[in-house]
Design an enzyme around this catalytic site. Structure first.
Site, PDB file in Angstrom:
ATOM      1  N   GLY A 217      91.443-122.941  44.818  1.00 19.29           N
ATOM      2  CA  GLY A 217      90.366-121.962  44.786  1.00 19.29           C
ATOM      3  C   GLY A 217      90.077-121.413  46.175  1.00 19.29           C
ATOM      4  O   GLY A 217      90.995-121.048  46.915  1.00 19.29           O
ATOM      5  N   GLY A 220      92.035-122.756  49.470  1.00 23.25           N
ATOM      6  CA  GLY A 220      93.416-122.473  49.835  1.00 23.25           C
ATOM      7  C   GLY A 220      94.423-123.037  48.855  1.00 23.25           C
ATOM      8  O   GLY A 220      94.258-122.921  47.637  1.00 23.25           O
ATOM      9  N   GLY A 246      94.030-116.813  40.209  1.00 21.49           N
ATOM     10  CA  GLY A 246      95.244-117.630  40.123  1.00 21.49           C
ATOM     11  C   GLY A 246      96.446-116.827  39.687  1.00 21.49           C
ATOM     12  O   GLY A 246      97.575-117.064  40.148  1.00 21.49           O
ATOM     13  N   ASP A 247      96.231-115.851  38.811  1.00 16.95           N
ATOM     14  CA  ASP A 247      97.329-114.982  38.376  1.00 16.95           C
ATOM     15  C   ASP A 247      97.794-114.091  39.524  1.00 16.95           C
ATOM     16  O   ASP A 247      98.987-113.807  39.660  1.00 16.95           O
ATOM     17  CB  ASP A 247      96.886-114.126  37.192  1.00 16.95           C
ATOM     18  CG  ASP A 247      96.368-114.967  36.038  1.00 16.95           C
ATOM     19  OD1 ASP A 247      96.936-116.059  35.805  1.00 16.95           O
ATOM     20  OD2 ASP A 247      95.398-114.553  35.387  1.00 16.95           O
TER      21      ASP A 247
END
Length: 309
Positions: A217, A220, A246-247
């Protein structure tokens, strides 16, 4: 060529409020609707980065026209298989006084037959050295073994497999040995029963996964590649929406590989994409200008041996 697969697409509905109070009436200033799902989100980011790709997905007949119209507006190249039912909806509440709240509504029920038809389409066009990004949880009534067998077919044909799927267990990753995996911290904790991200990334690499990332997140990421371990920290930003970050990381990593970047530059670019994504509303893809700007604020500690990635 890069291909993305999404078995659980979704409409992402973003409600923007000045404040949010549970158990009370809350009023949104405005609502934004986007076509999403993890693989679709990856394709949107790749488009923004100028990387050619094509999205493959299952679609619900009852509301697919609106979904396809949104994809056309994004300029996404796609192919799909229709099934009975509706594409699901994810409702995100964004306010100035609280963390984002997300409500997910179930949609159509996928079938093994529909998945087979979709992957058959993909197998007719994908070739050796192409990239296949398989993202998102598996539909509850679809056989995981069938998915793993199909992914094995792609890998054995020389396709680079990127897997971002919380439905897979450690044994599944070991069997598939994909080119890239990206569990987040919670998923890695479940896989290894530890919160040591560096150790988790190393263990994933030891399973035969060439590029093993643990995303953290706003903290890093950790990246294991051959005998190189990269611990990445980022400058704190004021996030607008973390949905799809995240994508964006996955898309950034794939784009960096396509551009021929060395390992340290790959992870720097991927983390910058994830951070830049959080500066955008909803699941809007990051701007390349912001990605490049944030790249300079990323700190990387490298532990290496004589072997290179």
């Amino acid at each position: 060529m890069i291909y993305t697969v999404t078995l659980n697409p979704a409409f992402d509905l973003h409600y923007y409020l000045d404040s949010f109070s549970p158990f009370e009436d809350n009023f949104a200033n405005y609502i934004e609707t986007e076509a999403g799902g993890k693989g679709i989100n990856v394709s949107r980011v790749l488009n923004n980065l100028g990387i050619e790709n094509k999205a493959y997905f299952l679609s619900g007949k009852e509301n697919e026209t609106r979904f396809l119209n949104l994809l056309d507006g994004y300029g996404i190249n796609y192919d799909y298989i229709s099934v009975n039912g509706k594409i699901r909806e994810n409702v995100s509440l964004h306010s100035l006084n609280a963390d984002d709240t997300r409500i997910c509504v179930n949609g159509f029920r996928a079938t093994d037959e529909a998945v087979d038809a979709l992957l058959k389409k993909l197998k007719s066009v994908i070739v050796q050295d192409d990239v296949l990004i398989f993202s998102g949880r598996l539909p509850v009534n679809v056989s995981k073994l069938k998915i793993i067998n199909n992914m094995s077919d792609f890998r054995n044909a020389g396709v680079k497999l990127y897997i971002d799927c919380a439905s897979f267990e450690l044994a599944d990753f070991e069997a598939l040995k994909p080119y890239f995996v990206k569990p987040n911290q919670n998923e890695a904790n479940a896989l290894f029963r530890t919160d040591d991200a560096l150790s988790s990334a190393e263990k994933l690499f030891e399973l035969g996964i060439e590029n093993s990332c643990i995303t953290l997140g706003g903290q890093g990421a950790v990246y294991a590649c051959s005998h190189n371990i990269f611990t990445v920290s980022v400058k704190k930003i004021k996030a607008v929406s973390t949905v799809g970050a995240g994508d964006a990381f996955t898309a950034g990593f794939a784009a960096a590989v396509e551009k021929g970047y060395p390992p340290e530059k790959r992870i720097r670019f991927a983390v910058a994409c994830g951070s830049a994504s959080a500066l955008e509303k909803g699941t809007n893809p990051p701007l390349l200008t912001e990605v490049l700007k944030l790249s300079s604020d990323i700190n990387i500690i490298k532990k290496t041996s004589d072997s290179e990635c």
